[in-house]
Every structure is written in C-alpha cells, then in structure tokens.
Design a protein around this motif. Structure first.
Motif, PDB file in Angstrom:
ATOM      1  N   ILE A 312       0.862  -1.175   0.000  1.00 62.61           N
ATOM      2  CA  ILE A 312       0.000   0.000   0.000  1.00 62.61           C
ATOM      3  C   ILE A 312       0.899   1.225   0.000  1.00 62.61           C
ATOM      4  CG2 ILE A 312      -1.819   1.258   1.210  1.00 62.61           C
ATOM      5  CD1 ILE A 312      -2.448  -1.372   2.656  1.00 62.61           C
ATOM      6  N   PRO A 313       0.853   2.043  -1.031  1.00 65.93           N
ATOM      7  CA  PRO A 313       1.700   3.240  -1.019  1.00 65.93           C
ATOM      8  C   PRO A 313       1.372   4.118   0.178  1.00 65.93           C
ATOM      9  CG  PRO A 313       0.775   2.866  -3.186  1.00 65.93           C
ATOM     10  CD  PRO A 313       0.081   1.917  -2.261  1.00 65.93           C
ATOM     11  N   SER A 314       2.405   4.543   0.851  1.00 63.61           N
ATOM     12  CA  SER A 314       2.207   5.434   1.991  1.00 63.61           C
ATOM     13  C   SER A 314       3.315   6.462   1.948  1.00 63.61           C
ATOM     14  CB  SER A 314       2.256   4.639   3.299  1.00 63.61           C
ATOM     15  OG  SER A 314       3.570   4.190   3.544  1.00 63.61           O
ATOM     16  N   VAL A 315       3.374   7.306   2.957  1.00 63.95           N
ATOM     17  CA  VAL A 315       4.375   8.370   2.940  1.00 63.95           C
ATOM     18  C   VAL A 315       5.792   7.824   3.049  1.00 63.95           C
ATOM     19  CG1 VAL A 315       2.874  10.173   3.786  1.00 63.95           C
ATOM     20  CG2 VAL A 315       4.033   8.700   5.417  1.00 63.95           C
ATOM     21  N   PRO A 319       8.015   6.129  -4.521  1.00 62.08           N
ATOM     22  CA  PRO A 319       6.961   6.185  -5.532  1.00 62.08           C
ATOM     23  C   PRO A 319       7.180   5.151  -6.631  1.00 62.08           C
ATOM     24  CG  PRO A 319       7.788   8.372  -5.031  1.00 62.08           C
ATOM     25  CD  PRO A 319       8.691   7.403  -4.349  1.00 62.08           C
ATOM     26  N   VAL A 320       6.089   4.625  -7.109  1.00 61.39           N
ATOM     27  CA  VAL A 320       6.136   3.635  -8.187  1.00 61.39           C
ATOM     28  C   VAL A 320       6.377   4.345  -9.510  1.00 61.39           C
ATOM     29  CG1 VAL A 320       4.728   1.978  -9.456  1.00 61.39           C
ATOM     30  CG2 VAL A 320       4.682   2.018  -6.952  1.00 61.39           C
ATOM     31  N   PRO A 443       5.987  12.415  -1.032  1.00 62.50           N
ATOM     32  CA  PRO A 443       5.650  13.660  -0.330  1.00 62.50           C
ATOM     33  C   PRO A 443       6.835  14.604  -0.164  1.00 62.50           C
ATOM     34  CG  PRO A 443       5.795  11.837   1.219  1.00 62.50           C
ATOM     35  CD  PRO A 443       5.979  11.247  -0.141  1.00 62.50           C
ATOM     36  N   GLN A 445       9.446  17.131  -1.461  1.00 64.57           N
ATOM     37  CA  GLN A 445       9.616  18.016  -2.604  1.00 64.57           C
ATOM     38  C   GLN A 445      11.032  18.598  -2.592  1.00 64.57           C
ATOM     39  OE1 GLN A 445       6.942  18.557  -4.816  1.00 64.57           O
ATOM     40  NE2 GLN A 445       6.143  16.870  -3.592  1.00 64.57           N
TER      41      GLN A 445
END
Lengths: 648, 403
Positions: A312-315, A319-320, A443, A445
């Motif tokens: 499950i993608p989370s913080v 990133p995929v 998340p 940047q």
C-alpha cells in the motif's frame, strides 16, 4: 610487543613445533638454516591516537582488535567518542559532534562515499569485514577533506596488499551467516589482494509492542519484526606495482545488497531495497616520500539503489514508476586528482591538491541532474622548534552552482614527550545535496533555491601519550548557519529550506591503556549540546532533534595465551525528536561480551569465538522510537595461514 | 556509573552557580513576579488580574484586581468566534467571522498546530502534531488553561485530528494507530482516559461521532472506516468497513468523515501511487443499519477531497484540495439525496473546513489564507490569517468557528 620478545617467541614456537629429525648417532648432520616467519594474529599494539594528525583530534579503530566479533561499520564506529549513530529501520548513519549525517563525510581508501543524493551514508552498505582501519577525525575538516565535513570525517582503509590467507565464518541469531576471506601476496615488484565478504540474515526478531502507547496503563505484547532479511556480498581487488621508485596502485570494490525494509510494528513495511556499488581507483606516486612528491589519481564511483514492493503506497513508500518494477536511482562520480607534497626545508611541509570531475544523479524521480566538481587546496605544516607545529589549510570547492572556501588553522605545542596541547579553528560549508535540490520522492519536494550551510568550529585540548597508555581530552564550540531542514509545507508534503542557525558546545574524553601485554582498556565520553538559535521562542535555546547530548562507552579486552575475551558497555543519553523539546526518545544502555579460544597454531592459526550482544536484553529503540533487536548470540570461526617456512 | 558521572558534572555546575540560589524576588511593593515574567501589578494588569495567570476577557479592564467591562462596551461582542491554526508560525489566531478581522490575540508557542475543536462556549481544544501537546484554550481571553502531552512524550504519535463530544476529546493519532480519549471535565487538568488501537498499519486520519456516541474513524492506509464504541473507562473497536474500490481509478485513501441522516460519509482522496489525483474525488456513503455503501462522484473539478461537513440544510460540503501546488481546489456540495453535486471553484487548496449557517470557512492547506464561501451567493473571499513567511512554508492547518 618488542621485536626481541617477538623473536624469542618465534624461536620457542620453532623449537616446540618443528618435527625433530631422526638422526643417526654416528652420523651427525648439519640442519638446513631455518627462517621462521611468524604470521600469527597479534593484537594491534598501537593505541588509538593519531600520530599523523598534527593538530586535530581523532580516533583510530583497528579492525584486527575485533577479529573474533561480528560487527558492522556502525558498531565499529561506536568505539570513537564524539560519534553518534542514527539507526533507522533498515539502515544507520553517522554523526559527529552534534552535526547532521549530511555534515559528516565518509571516505573509503580516499574516495568519498557520502551520497550526492544526501541523507548521510548508510553504514550498513559498507563492507565492514574487509575494512582494516577506521580513522575518525572530529571537527570541521572541510579545508582538508572537502566541503561538507562540518562535523568531521570517517576514513575507512582497506588492507594493504600483503601476504595473507585468511578465512572467517560467523553464524548466530536471526539466522545470520557470514563469510569473509582474503588472499594476498606481496613481491618485490607486484602485490595484490583479493578480499570477499558474504552475509545473509533472516533478520526477523521479537520485540515488545505497545499498541496504545498514549494510554496510561497500557500493556505490551511480544510481536515479531519481519521483512528484515538481508543478503550482501562485496569483492575487493587491490593491486600494485613498483618501478624505479614509482608506485602504482589500483583498487576495485564491487558490492551487491538486497534487503527488506521492516518498517515499524505500527506500520509494517513490505518494501525491499537493492543496491549495487562499484568503486574504481587508480593512483601513482613515489614509493618513498621525497622532498618533492607528486601523486596523481583518478577515481570512479557508481552507486545504484532501488526500493520497490510497497503493498500500500504510503508516505514511507518509494513512488512507483510505471513500467519499472525496480526503479533504479544511480549516482555516479568521476574525479581526477593531483597532490604535490613539498618539504623545501626541514621546518615546513607544503601540500597542494587539486581535483576536477563531475557527479550525476540518474533518477526516475527527477531527470538526470549533473554538476561539476572542482577543488583546489593548499596546506602547510610549519615546525617551530621541536615543540610547536602550526598547520594552515585552505581549500576552494565548487559543487555545480555552489562554491565556497574552507579554512583551518591548527596549532600544537608539545610540552613534554608525553603531553601535547592542540587547538584548531576552522570554517567550511556544505552545499545542498542533489536530493535536496532536485529529487521528488512522493511527499518530499525539492528546493532548487537552497543555499549552502556554513559552519565554524574551534576546539582545544590535550593529548597524553605514553608507551602503554594514552588519553585525549578536547572541548569545542561550533556554529552552523543556514541549516537545511525538511519542513512540512502542507498536509503530508515536506520541502527543504535554509531554516535555522544552531550552536553546539561539547567535549570528548578518550582513554586507552595496555597495562599488561594481555590486557587492554579503552573508553570514551562524548558530549555535544546543541542549541537552536532561531528567534522563535518555541525553539530558542532548545536542543536540536536527534542529537543525544551524551554518549559513553567502555571496553575491557583480554588476550591471555590462546584465549581472548571482551566486555563492553555503551550508554547514550535521551534525545529529543522535535524542536520544541516536548517529545523524546529514552536514554539507552547496553552491553556486549565475548570470548574465544585458539584451537591450532600451525599451519593454520584457528580460533573459535562467541559473543553476546545486548546481553541484558535492554529495550533499545531506533530513531523513530521503535524497538530494535534484543539480545543476540554469534559464533565466529577464523583461520589464518601460519605456516612454518623454511628457506635460506 | 553514568549517573555518577552526571552527578559529578552537575555538582561542579552547582558549585559554580551556587551564588544564584536563594535570591529574593526583585519586585517592589504591590508587584508580583508571575511565572518568570516581569513584575506586574495584579490590580491593574489585564493578563494577571487579581493573581498570576488570570487574564481578562476581550474588552474587559482590570480594576482593583477585578475584570470589568467598561460602560458602553459590549464585551460579549468582542469575543472572537473564528480561529485559524497557522502551522509553521505555531499559533492559533483569533478573528471575527463577520468581517474576518483579527481580534488582536493569538495562542502562541505550538509546534505544528494541526487540529481544533470546540469544547464548550468558553473553551476550545487545539492539538500540535509535532509537539504532541493538547491545549485547552479559553477563547474569551485566548489563554491556555490546561495542557497534556500525548504519547507520554516518549514516542512520536502524530496526532492528526481531534473531535469533542461532551467533556471528552477524542484524538486520532496517525502514527501509532490510536484514538485517545482525553477527559476534559476539568479543562485545567486534561488527562488521558484510555486509548483504543485502530489496528496495525491502519493509519487513522479523522473521526466523527454519531448520535449514539459511536466514533467513526477513517483508516487512510487500510482503505476502511472503523466504528469504535466508547464508554467511560474504555472503548471497543468494531469490525472495519472495507471501502468498495472497484469504481475508483486510484487508491481510495479515506480522509474526512461526517455523520448525518443516520449515515456515515467519508471523502476518498482517490490518488495514484505518486500521491497525485488519479481521478475525481468520491464521497463514500454508508448506511450502518442496512450495511449498504455507495459512492458519489464529486466530478473532475473536485480532486483529492479532504474534510466533509454536514450542513444545517441537510447538504454535505466537501473541501476539494486539488493538485499539489496548483491552487485548483473547490467546494463540492452534495444534496441530501446524494444525487446532485454543485461545485464552487476556489483558487486555493482547501483541506479542513468549518460550517456556520450560510458560510463555509476553508483552511488553505498550501498557503497562509483562509477562504470564506458565501453559500447563498456562491462567492468566495480570501483573507490572510497567518503571517506569510519569506520561504513560503506557512499554511493554515485548521479552522474553527463558533455559531
């Protein structure tokens, strides 16, 4: 051990172990001359101070003191005061004198390893078993080792090519198995060494878990931290040749790693991380120091890592990238360097260095940023009589658009043969990492407008050194401006900013002694009290997060004939996890013990050793406050070729 | 041994600083030293009126140690009724909802104020997500009257949302998967009553309380909504209701939640694996009695929806945050029959919201502005409620309005 005593032992060994030839009484024969080469393991006889460091403070850690122990690079580094290790699920980083991991540089055989993507070097990626020696230099070392070394540097050195044949096997808790081996030969012209390290661990461990830590009387249950397995392998090739007083040396280090990222018991991670590293270095210079020595070299570093497999993608997820099962992020650095050492008189020693190259970050998360690397430096050691040494260093560094100067002035006064006073003042900078400038990671940047951090530090202290004991005490004050920090800029998003200024005041005390040939004691205390200088009253004068103010260690090791053993204690004080200093991680204390016995001496010297880490099963936590592995046991068998050699 | 070394060092420090102890207060006659502050005259100081820490309400003056409202002044009208949490500056500013004017007082010193809720007519609760401190604030004088550090101050818990029911505050702690009940029967002494685990890896986000007192908690990572039955001394987590995701383009990530008309409403972020909107936002509608669930498509103008609130008019109001950094948010309005969606576009990134009659107040989760939407006129007005910083870090984390 003195040369005489060593020779006597060697002769004894010869008498005891040599097969006695059957001689006819009436036919006396002359025996062939015998040369005995004693290659038995010997405990490192040097004390941990730095003879070659003229004015600074630091510690040397010799791997051979820990041959019977299973240790990673982080464990080894904890034997130097001033070091703190930040442990994360699936990694660890080093900090010196209250600096951040980004402000501490790590080198392997002179090649800078600290990642250009930032975040500090993951110490678990270092092949600790094939490292011969680690030198930790505390203080602002930017003028000598390059921009970024605001807290200090850790210099790792692999063994010199030499005649060696060694094998070590380790097994123990968490289904951990490791093998490292080295074979080397040294001739008049050529020398070479091959070293191999392999390790695998299932890594899962039980841990106490409190599902509701906010509740007053909540209870803990035993859970299992999983997805903590790892497989790693490294190969080191070193070679050298000498012609007409010139020495050429080459190094190649390749390593592979794949491991699970366990996450926490509140949020188990299913991701995996893979790494590939290739390090190449070639250098040439005079075989022996000359009045004027010129050395030149080139190095290439390629480090790739990939994180994948989040259910499950989370913080915390990488990133995929569509179409890429394993999105690789690759750092490459190519650098050529030139160094000139010149001793025009007997009271001054000048060094000039220059380097040029580039580093790049190839990432699916932000194109392929690349930046130019340039540096030029000069240093001078001036010897005023036999007592005073003055060390001056200056260096220019350029990292892409960011450039700056670093300077350092050091002085030492040798009051007696055993007492020396030292003091240093230094200023340097850390350019923003390419990760901070360009990488978009979920998340997180980037901020291309970042400016370098600047740091100044002064330190002073004394070194007492004798034949069997040494002590080192130092105190320091440092200030860092424009510290880069990731700040929350909206729900779930963070971005780095030049956000605050900070001050650090601290001290280190280190002592080591070998009162008896078979007994060694060593200990250290490091204190680094940080102070936030931001005007905001919430933070003013508070400590910076994740900077434990105190760390203490002590070690007693014994090496009686055919035996070895050690007891070690470590303590780290509480550390805050936020700027307003309302939430903290607890202080931690843990112990290690171990013992070993020599099994054979010739033709192989073999040892069997056992160790227990975290003997009392103390509740240790990582940087997020989540439980680390508890008590663990390991057994190590090691064998070194130790033949009795005959010849003329 | 370690303690011995510390004690020795402390002893040395104590010796060098011995001259500082036992000094008399330097305040003169009639003056009192209040909490390390300068000497104050408690007969006339409106922040320490009649004693340390007794602050007069807005408009009041301190006369002979008693707070009084001057003649001809409507002090009640001067009590602020709108509050905004400025995340980076760490303060809660007080405002008047009528004209969005600043009431000239703030609660300062919070690290990451993230969420607020009204406790009663006089007090509200604000929780810092970074300092993990729950503070009870007297809105009549903007003084903190009580506070509590969550997670016992020994581990990061990431409190993300607070809701108040009666004298209980329920705090959602995202990192440790907890909903913590805090007893506020004495606002000066908040205390943890108990904590309920929402389950490993669930990452609870926000909660709402239904008419029966059941808590409904969105589980951001688990893609579910969890009912928790709460009592005086403990709570019991029920079976999480998994959100049906077959219609979604992305991952649901349920965020905001509201309870109205006997139903549970939760916003679904519907994000891709890089946390960017994968499609239009959805409103999940769940009937606990029937066990039915449906999805309302909020349309392409409403992406990444966050807070949801039920209006007095029976409609549901959804703050649509939009794309990161693009200020393309909106307010989506869903009819009581969950059939029609109106969109009011807003040049901001609204995340949390509060309703008051014909106005919706939206916290801009990416800037220092507050947005007030006139629901009748469908007009949006923006006001800077947090001091903009040079770096552009500041954002409004939450907004609270009193009726």
């Amino acid at each position: 051990m003195s040369l005489r005593r060593w020779a006597a032992q060697a002769i004894c060994a010869c008498l005891v172990c040599l097969p006695v030839p059957a001689l006819a009484e009436d036919e006396p024969k002359r025996l062939d001359p015998v040369e005995v080469v004693d290659t038995r393991e010997r405990v490192e006889e040097r004390l941990p101070s730095l003879e070659e460091e003229p004015t600074g403070f630091g510690t040397r850690i010799f791997r051979r003191e820990f041959l019977g122990e299973r240790l990673d690079a982080a464990d080894l580094l904890l034997h130097a005061p001033g070091v703190t290790i930040r442990r994360l699920p699936g990694g660890s980083t080093i900090s010196l004198r209250g600096a951040s991991p980004d402000q501490t540089l790590v080198f392997l055989d002179g090649v800078r390893l600290s990642p250009s993507a930032g975040g500090g070097l993951d110490l678990q990626r270092l092949p600790a078993s094939i490292v011969e020696e680690i030198t930790v230099l505390r203080g602002n070392e930017g003028a000598r080792y390059g921009a970024g070394a605001l807290g200090g540097v850790a210099l790792l050195r692999t063994p010199d090519a030499q005649r060696v044949l060694r094998l070590r096997l380790t097994g123990g808790s968490f289904d951990t198995y490791a093998l490292d081996a080295a074979v080397g030969q040294k001739g008049r012209v050529y020398e070479g060494l091959v070293a191999l390290e392999l390790e695998q661990t299932d890594g899962d461990y039980p841990a106490l878990f409190d599902a509701t830590p906010s509740a007053g009387g909540s209870t803990t249950v035993k859970e299992r931290v999983s997805n903590n397995d790892a497989r790693a392998g490294s190969v080191l090739l070193k070679g050298g040749a000498r012609w007409d007083g010139t020495q050429v040396q080459a190094l190649a280090l390749g390593s592979l790693l794949e491991r699970g990222l366990p996450g926490t018991l509140y949020l188990r991670d299913t991701q995996r991380r893979a790494e590939r590293r290739l390090l190449l270095a070639l250098g040439a210079g005079p075989e022996e120091p000359q009045e004027l020595s010129v050395r030149a070299g080139v190095s290439y570093r390629s480090e790739a890592h990939s994180v994948w497999g989040a259910e499950i993608p989370s913080v915390i997820s990488q990133p995929v990238v569509p179409g890429q099962e394993r999105p690789w992020q690759v750092e490459r650095a190519l650098e050529g360097n030139l160094a000139i050492d010149w001793a025009p008189t007997d009271f001054t020693f000048l060094s000039f260095t220059a380097s040029a190259g580039s580093e790049s970050l190839s990432s699916p998360y932000h194109g392929k940023p690349e930046r130019l690397l340039l540096s030029a430096g000069a240093s001078d050691e001036i010897y005023l009589g036999r007592a005073f040494t003055l060390a001056l260093s200056g260096r220019y560094d350029r990292f892409g658009d960011h450039e700056g100067f670093s300077t350092r002035l050091g002085i030492s006064y040798r009051a007696t043969d055993w007492l020396e006073f030292r003091a240093n003042a230094a200023e340097s900078f850390r350019p923003p990492s390419m990760g901070e400038l360009y990488l978009v990671l979920g998340p997180l940047q980037p901020n291309p407008d970042l400016e370098p951090e600047r740091g100044r530090m002064i330190d002073a202290g004394a070194i007492l050194s004798g034949r069997r004991a040494m002590a080192q005490i130092s105190a320091f004050v440092g200030r860092t401006e424009n510290l880069i920090s990731y700040e929350i800029v909206s729900g779930g998003r963070s971005k780095p900013f030049n956000f605050l200024d900070a001050e650090v005041v601290g001290a280190e005390l280190e002592a080591a002694t070998r009162p008896l040939s078979w007994l060694a004691l060593r200990g250290g205390w490091g204190m680094a009290r940080t102070r936030n200088l931001l005007e905001d009253p919430r933070y003013r004068d508070k400590e910076l997060p994740y900077r434990p103010a105190h760390r203490i260690f002590a070690r007693v090791s014994v090496h009686p004939r055919n035996w070895e053993g050690f007891v070690e204690a470590h303590h780290q004080s509480r550390q805050w996890v936020n700027r307003s200093n309302t939430v903290s991680l607890p202080e931690q204390t843990w112990f290690r013990v171990g013992a070993g016995r020599r099994l054979t001496l010739h033709p192989w010297e073999t040892w069997i050793s056992a160790q227990a880490d975290n003997v009392f099963d103390a509740h240790l936590v990582d940087q997020f406050g989540f439980p680390r592995a508890g008590r663990a046991f390991f057994v190590t068998f090691r064998a070194t070729s130790n033949p009795i050699q005959r010849g003329s | 041994m370690t303690r011995y070394i510390y004690l020795s060092l402390f002893s040395l420090v104590a010796i060098f600083t011995a001259g500082c102890s036992g000094e008399e207060s330097a305040c003169g006659d009639g003056l009192v030293e209040c909490g390390g502050a300068a000497c104050v005259d408690v007969k006339s100081n409106r922040y320490h009126c009649g004693g340390c820490g007794i602050a007069c309400a807005f408009g009041q003056e301190c006369v002979e140690g008693v707070c009084v409202c001057p003649e001809g002044v409507d002090c009640e009208a001067l009590v602020p009724d709108l509050f905004a949490a400025c995340f980076q500056a760490g303060h809660v500013g007080s405002y008047y909802k009528e004209d969005l004017a600043w009431a000239n007082a703030s609660v300062m010193g919070i690290e990451g104020p993230q969420t607020m809720a009204a406790l009663d007519e006089d007090h509200f609760v604000v929780v810092g997500t970074l300092d993990q401190v729950l503070r009870v604030v007297n809105r009549r004088n903007m003084q903190v009257v009580g506070q509590l550090t969550l997670g016992k101050g020994t581990a990061p818990t990431s409190p993300n949302h607070v809701a108040v029911e009666g004298s209980r505050a329920y705090v959602v702690q995202s990192l440790t998967n907890e909903v913590t009940a805090v007893d506020l029967s004495d606002p000066r002494k908040p205390r943890v009553a108990y904590s309920v685990s929402t389950g490993e890896g669930t990452n609870p986000y926000m909660l709402a309380v239904d008419a029966e007192g059941t808590l409904w908690v969105t589980l951001w990572l688990a893609g579910a909504v969890l009912p928790i039955e709460v009592g005086e001394n403990g709570g019991t987590a029920g079976e999480p209701v998994a959100i049906e995701t077959s219609e979604l383009e992305g991952i649901p990530y349920p965020a905001g939640i509201a309870v109205a008309h006997g139903k549970v409403y939760a916003t679904l972020n519907n994000l891709d694996e890089s946390f960017a909107p994968a499609g239009s936002g959805r409103l999940w509608v769940y009937d606990p009695d029937a066990g039915d669930q449906t999805l309302v498509d909020l349309g392409p103008a409403c992406t990444n929806p966050s807070a949801v609130a039920a209006g007095e008019d029976g409609r549901l109001y959804v703050a649509c945050t939009g794309h990161w950094g693009e200020s393309d948010g909106a307010l989506a309005i869903v009819g009581s029959g969950e059939e029609a969606v109106e969109i009011i576009e807003i040049e901001a990134s609204p995340s949390r919201m509060a309703l008051d009659g014909r106005f919706a107040y939206l916290a801009d989760g990416a800037s220092h502005r507050l947005v007030r939407v006139d629901l009748e006129r469908e007009e949006a007005r923006q006001a800077s409620v947090c001091a903009p910083d040079e770096e552009g870090m500041e954002f409004v984390a939450d907004v609270l309005v009193y009726p």
